[in-house]
Design an enzyme around this catalytic site. Structure first.
Site, PDB file in Angstrom:
ATOM      1  CD  GLU A  78      -3.642 -10.039   7.791  1.00  0.00           C
ATOM      2  OE1 GLU A  78      -2.856  -9.071   7.678  1.00  0.00           O
ATOM      3  OE2 GLU A  78      -3.970 -10.525   8.897  1.00  0.00           O
TER       4      GLU A  78
ATOM      5  CG  HIS B  98      -2.033  -1.015   1.092  1.00  0.00           C
ATOM      6  ND1 HIS B  98      -2.544  -1.721   2.141  1.00  0.00           N
ATOM      7  CD2 HIS B  98      -2.719  -1.431   0.002  1.00  0.00           C
ATOM      8  CE1 HIS B  98      -3.498  -2.527   1.710  1.00  0.00           C
ATOM      9  NE2 HIS B  98      -3.617  -2.362   0.417  1.00  0.00           N
TER      10      HIS B  98
ATOM     11  CG  HIS C 270      -2.281  -7.998   2.103  1.00  0.00           C
ATOM     12  ND1 HIS C 270      -1.822  -7.431   3.257  1.00  0.00           N
ATOM     13  CD2 HIS C 270      -2.374  -6.989   1.205  1.00  0.00           C
ATOM     14  CE1 HIS C 270      -1.625  -6.142   3.055  1.00  0.00           C
ATOM     15  NE2 HIS C 270      -1.941  -5.847   1.820  1.00  0.00           N
TER      16      HIS C 270
ATOM     17  CB  CYS D 223       2.256  -8.295  12.795  1.00  0.00           C
ATOM     18  SG  CYS D 223       3.838  -7.694  12.276  1.00  0.00           S
TER      19      CYS D 223
ATOM     20  CB  SER E  86      -1.092   1.866   4.389  1.00  0.00           C
ATOM     21  OG  SER E  86      -0.544   1.400   5.595  1.00  0.00           O
TER      22      SER E  86
ATOM     23  CB  THR F   4      -1.136  -9.640  11.023  1.00  0.00           C
ATOM     24  OG1 THR F   4      -1.272  -8.973   9.774  1.00  0.00           O
ATOM     25  CG2 THR F   4      -1.251 -11.133  10.834  1.00  0.00           C
TER      26      THR F   4
ATOM     27  CB  CYS G 198       3.709 -11.734   5.753  1.00  0.00           C
ATOM     28  SG  CYS G 198       4.605 -11.508   7.293  1.00  0.00           S
TER      29      CYS G 198
ATOM     30  CB  SER H 178       3.837  -0.569   2.787  1.00  0.00           C
ATOM     31  OG  SER H 178       2.684   0.060   3.255  1.00  0.00           O
TER      32      SER H 178
END
Ligand code: SF4
Length: 296
Positions: free
Chosen positions: A131, A41, A79, A207, A235, A172, A101, A279
């Site tokens: 995601e 993003h 994602h 995460c 994002s 996440t 990821c 990102s």
């Protein structure tokens, strides 16, 4: 003016890995590399990759199926995607490069496990986020996505059968406050929760890199009188950082690039904190820092 740059500004490990994989694929098949939707993003990074030859395919299934994909090398972004889409792309002759990821994969596995074990699964997050859509794709949509406490109450009030087992995971990158609040609200605000539910399993799918970023954002916002959050407009992890900083009461501005920074906002500011989403490349962080240094 003092400038504090967050240690966790710049690409997260998952984004670095996805970009590295896309670049290495470009070396092998310069004409054929595609991503499903933008790889991250951040429009600036995405534009650069497009200039180097990466093509962006539509990420919605219906439009994608009208595109020519035979022989393409499709990089699956961090994602992830649903297994049925993966299958379909392979059947259509695409070569897949899976840059999902590893942390997102853990969330997918947690969802699969909870659904298999018979838990009514709740996913804290945004139902429209790729995601979350991919996680749902791994469990045939067998989960309720929630982002607000009232959604829990509404869902419960529509149930005709008693709910005995509840499982909870999170997208996440949602913020820790949101996750904790929703878990708390489930217990305190939904009367049926205490009377009906016999078992609750919460799997922490947040995460670690995002948590560190959020916690640093909170601390920096508390110790600064202005915060600049850098990241793509779409994002979600950047948006969560903005919200966390705003909670502290410190003035917060979210921008994508140094060009968008109006220095008039910083008049009278003693200490400005610069944060970046997962990102946001370090080059943008540095450009913003330089612009502020240059103004003083
Ligand atoms: S933010 Fe975390 S989960 Fe998302 S891609 Fe980066 S490392 Fe992976």
């Amino acid at each position: 003016m003092e400038i504090a740059v967050a240690k966790h500004a710049g690409f997260c490990p998952g984004v670095k890995r996805a970009i590295r994989m896309a670049e290495s694929e470009l070396e092998k098949a310069p004409e054929a590399v595609c991503t499903l939707g933008p790889i991250i993003h951040n429009p600036h990074v995405v534009n650069e990759l497009q200039e180097r030859g990466i093509r962006i395919l539509p990420d919605d299934k219906a439009t994608l199926l009208k595109s020519h994909i035979t022989g393409t090398h499709i990089v699956i972004r961090s994602h992830g995607i649903s297994p049925d889409l993966q299958q379909l792309l392979m059947e259509r002759g695409a070569h897949l490069v899976d840059a999902t990821c590893p942390t997102v994969k853990k969330a997918q596995r947690a969802a699969i496990r909870l659904v298999k074990e018979g838990y009514n699964l709740f996913i804290v997050g945004n139902a429209e986020h790729p995601e979350v859509k991919a996680i749902l794709g791994h469990i045939d949509g067998e989960a309720v996505v929630i982002s607000e406490p009232h959604e829990l109450k509404n869902w419960w009030s529509n149930q005709t059968r008693k709910v005995r087992k509840v499982g909870l995971i999170a997208q996440t990158t949602v913020d820790l406050f949101m996750f904790r609040n929703l878990v708390d609200e489930l217990i305190t605000e939904v009367p049926e929760f205490v009377s009906e539910v016999l078992e609750v399993k919460v799997i922490n799918t947040l995460c670690r890199n995002t948590l560190a970023r959020q916690s640093e954002a909170f601390q920096l916002a508390l110790s600064s009188d202005f915060v600049l959050v850098l990241g793509g407009r779409n994002s979600s992890n950047t948006e969560f950082l903005r919200k966390i900083c705003e909670i502290t009461g410190t003035r917060t501005l979210k921008i994508e690039t140094a060009d968008e920074l109006d220095l008039a906002f910083l008049e009278g500011v003693q200490r400005v904190a610069i944060l970046g989403g997962a990102s946001t490349p370090n080059t943008i962080v540095e450009e913003v820092r330089q612009k502020i240094v240059g103004s003083g």
